[in-house]
Design a protein around this motif. Structure first.
Motif, short mmCIF file in Angstrom:
data_model
loop_
_atom_site.label_atom_id
_atom_site.label_comp_id
_atom_site.label_asym_id
_atom_site.label_seq_id
_atom_site.Cartn_x
_atom_site.Cartn_y
_atom_site.Cartn_z
N HIS A 203 -2.15 -9.09 -10.51
CA HIS A 203 -1.82 -8.59 -11.84
C HIS A 203 -0.81 -7.45 -11.74
CE1 HIS A 203 -5.23 -10.74 -13.71
NE2 HIS A 203 -5.88 -10.44 -12.59
N HIS A 204 0.20 -7.51 -12.59
CA HIS A 204 1.17 -6.42 -12.69
C HIS A 204 0.75 -5.52 -13.85
CE1 HIS A 204 5.45 -4.91 -13.80
NE2 HIS A 204 4.86 -4.09 -12.95
N GLY A 205 0.34 -4.28 -13.53
CA GLY A 205 -0.07 -3.39 -14.59
C GLY A 205 -0.90 -2.24 -14.07
N CYS B 196 -4.25 -0.29 -13.48
CA CYS B 196 -5.62 -0.77 -13.25
C CYS B 196 -6.54 -0.38 -14.40
CB CYS B 196 -6.16 -0.27 -11.91
SG CYS B 196 -6.48 1.51 -11.81
N LEU B 197 -6.28 0.72 -15.08
CA LEU B 197 -7.12 1.12 -16.20
C LEU B 197 -6.96 0.19 -17.40
CD1 LEU B 197 -6.91 5.02 -16.17
CD2 LEU B 197 -8.87 3.57 -15.59
N GLN B 198 -5.89 -0.58 -17.43
CA GLN B 198 -5.70 -1.57 -18.47
C GLN B 198 -6.16 -2.95 -18.04
OE1 GLN B 198 -1.54 -1.27 -19.44
NE2 GLN B 198 -1.79 0.65 -20.57
N VAL B 199 -6.04 -3.25 -16.75
CA VAL B 199 -6.39 -4.58 -16.25
C VAL B 199 -7.88 -4.70 -15.96
CG1 VAL B 199 -6.00 -6.29 -14.43
CG2 VAL B 199 -4.08 -4.93 -15.30
N LEU B 200 -8.48 -3.67 -15.36
CA LEU B 200 -9.90 -3.75 -15.00
C LEU B 200 -10.81 -4.09 -16.19
CD1 LEU B 200 -10.28 -0.80 -12.44
CD2 LEU B 200 -10.55 -3.25 -11.98
N PRO B 201 -10.58 -3.53 -17.39
CA PRO B 201 -11.46 -3.88 -18.51
C PRO B 201 -11.43 -5.35 -18.90
CG PRO B 201 -10.30 -1.83 -18.96
CD PRO B 201 -9.67 -2.42 -17.73
N THR B 202 -10.43 -6.11 -18.42
CA THR B 202 -10.36 -7.54 -18.73
C THR B 202 -11.19 -8.38 -17.78
OG1 THR B 202 -8.43 -8.03 -17.33
CG2 THR B 202 -8.00 -7.17 -19.55
N LEU B 203 -11.72 -7.78 -16.70
CA LEU B 203 -12.52 -8.52 -15.72
C LEU B 203 -13.99 -8.51 -16.14
CD1 LEU B 203 -10.94 -7.17 -12.39
CD2 LEU B 203 -10.22 -9.11 -13.81
N PRO B 204 -14.71 -9.61 -15.88
CA PRO B 204 -16.11 -9.70 -16.30
C PRO B 204 -17.02 -8.77 -15.51
CG PRO B 204 -15.16 -11.89 -15.90
CD PRO B 204 -14.20 -10.88 -15.34
N ASP B 205 -18.13 -8.41 -16.10
CA ASP B 205 -19.15 -7.62 -15.42
C ASP B 205 -19.65 -8.36 -14.17
OD1 ASP B 205 -18.88 -6.09 -17.67
OD2 ASP B 205 -20.97 -6.27 -18.34
N PHE C 57 -5.53 -1.11 -6.33
CA PHE C 57 -4.28 -0.42 -5.98
C PHE C 57 -3.63 -1.24 -4.85
CE2 PHE C 57 -7.26 2.80 -7.52
CZ PHE C 57 -6.53 3.35 -8.58
N LEU C 58 -3.10 -2.38 -5.21
CA LEU C 58 -2.70 -3.39 -4.24
C LEU C 58 -1.56 -2.95 -3.33
CD1 LEU C 58 -3.08 -6.31 -3.24
CD2 LEU C 58 -1.41 -7.01 -4.98
N GLY C 59 -0.61 -2.16 -3.85
CA GLY C 59 0.54 -1.78 -3.03
C GLY C 59 1.32 -3.01 -2.62
N ILE C 60 1.63 -3.12 -1.34
CA ILE C 60 2.42 -4.26 -0.84
C ILE C 60 1.53 -5.41 -0.36
CG2 ILE C 60 4.47 -2.91 -0.32
CD1 ILE C 60 3.59 -2.88 2.63
N GLY C 61 0.24 -5.37 -0.70
CA GLY C 61 -0.60 -6.54 -0.52
C GLY C 61 -1.33 -6.66 0.80
N GLU D 47 -1.43 -4.06 -9.33
CA GLU D 47 -0.38 -3.15 -8.88
C GLU D 47 0.58 -2.86 -10.04
OE1 GLU D 47 1.95 -0.57 -7.38
OE2 GLU D 47 0.19 -1.26 -6.22
N MET D 48 0.86 -1.57 -10.27
CA MET D 48 1.70 -1.20 -11.40
C MET D 48 3.19 -1.21 -11.06
SD MET D 48 0.94 2.92 -11.59
CE MET D 48 1.76 3.03 -13.19
N ASP D 49 3.54 -1.19 -9.78
CA ASP D 49 4.95 -1.15 -9.40
C ASP D 49 5.45 -2.58 -9.15
OD1 ASP D 49 7.21 0.86 -8.22
OD2 ASP D 49 7.17 -1.01 -7.09
N ASP D 50 6.49 -2.97 -9.87
CA ASP D 50 6.96 -4.35 -9.77
C ASP D 50 7.52 -4.68 -8.39
OD1 ASP D 50 9.14 -2.69 -10.09
OD2 ASP D 50 10.14 -3.94 -11.59
N HIS D 51 8.16 -3.69 -7.73
CA HIS D 51 8.73 -3.97 -6.41
C HIS D 51 7.63 -4.16 -5.38
CE1 HIS D 51 11.30 -3.91 -2.92
NE2 HIS D 51 10.65 -2.87 -2.44
N TYR D 52 6.63 -3.27 -5.36
CA TYR D 52 5.53 -3.43 -4.43
C TYR D 52 4.83 -4.77 -4.65
CZ TYR D 52 5.97 1.61 -3.51
OH TYR D 52 6.43 2.87 -3.17
N LEU D 53 4.64 -5.14 -5.92
CA LEU D 53 3.98 -6.41 -6.22
C LEU D 53 4.80 -7.60 -5.74
CD1 LEU D 53 1.52 -7.73 -7.52
CD2 LEU D 53 2.78 -7.80 -9.68
N SER D 54 6.11 -7.50 -5.86
CA SER D 54 6.96 -8.59 -5.39
C SER D 54 6.85 -8.75 -3.87
CB SER D 54 8.42 -8.36 -5.80
OG SER D 54 8.99 -7.26 -5.10
#
Length: 265
Positions: A7-9, A11-20, A228-232, A250-257
């Motif tokens: 996920h690109h974004g 974590c405080l916005q993405v984590l709430p979308t994951l199930p309990d 906090f995926l970083g470069i994976g 990961e919020m940084d598009d370059h690290y995610l790429s």
């Protein structure tokens, strides 16, 4: 190959979308609040503000973590700021998690053999200081919801040096492997170009994550997360360990790429 969800974004916005309870294992290393030059994150917040932020994402991690899940948190420090890892730990164990184990990730060490030889191994960043010694280790805090999560100690173990102990001690069951303990010597891989091979200011080795996967002990059934995926690096470890699913944020598009490229995505 695990079922991969990157996920690109934030974590405080993405984590709430994951199930309990949808994650068995979290292995991650958040920003250290030590002024590290990340591309898309300001690592210079005030300490109180930073710790409050840590509590926010850790609260979400507790929600998505299964009751028998493990959260391995890698935190380093600067010699001039030695209390930082402990401040983070205190914040995350104040009504959130229980500290079940503390591991020392040793990056560089000098040992003396039985023959009296000194052997130096590993890599460290030299410090030019009259006050501080070179910092050759970081912490890995093992956090759980209850403090009594079973682990597969032998899966992350080492062979006995004195083989006579295998038969002498009944708990071995005849197996040549013992608990490794809480000191993990895991050096960085030697690289030729940091920009090309490790384009991130704060990474951990794949082997460190693999050790956490083995220790948690769910094997191929593991549902793993790194917010906090970083470069994976953790994704690479998950792939090599053959876990069932891996989720990275990961919020940084370059690290995610870079992470996607490393995973062949």
């Amino acid at each position: 190959m695990p079922a991969l969800h990157l996920h690109h974004g934030d974590c405080l916005q993405v984590l709430p979308t994951l199930p309990d309870g949808s994650v068995d294992l979290v292995v991650t290393s958040p920003p250290y609040n030590l002024g590290i030059n990340y591309r898309s994150f300001d690592d210079t917040a005030g300490r109180a503000e930073f710790l409050a932020w840590c509590v926010d994402w850790a609260t979400e991690l507790k929600r998505v973590l299964a009751d028998d899940g493990s959260f391995f948190l890698n935190v380093g420090a600067a010699p001039s700021n030695p209390l930082f890892p402990h401040q983070v730990l205190l914040a995350l164990t104040d009504g959130l998690f229980v500290l079940q184990n503390t591991f020392h990730w040793v990056k560089s060490i000098t040992v003396e053999t039985r023959k009296g030889e000194q052997i130096s191994a590993g890599h460290f960043k030299p410090i030019n200081s009259k006050r501080f010694v070179n910092d050759c280790h970081e912490y890995v805090f093992h956090l759980t919801k209850t403090g009594d999560v079973p682990l597969d100690r032998r899966a992350a173990g080492v062979p006995y040096q004195d083989k006579s102990n295998i038969a002498r001690w009944g708990h071995t069951g005849g197996e040549d492997k013992r608990c490794r303990g809480n000191t993990w010597f895991i050096p960085y891989d030697t690289i030729q170009s940091r920009d090309k091979e490790r384009p991130h200011p704060a990474t951990f080795p794949v082997a460190l994550v693999e050790q956490c996967i083995r220790l948690h002990g769910k094997g191929p059934e593991t549902r793993m997360l790194d917010p906090f995926l970083g470069i994976g690096t953790s994704a690479v470890a998950a792939k090599q360990a053959g876990v069932a699913t891996f989720t990275g944020i990961e919020m940084d598009d370059h690290y995610l790429s870079v992470a996607r490229e490393r995973m062949g995505k």
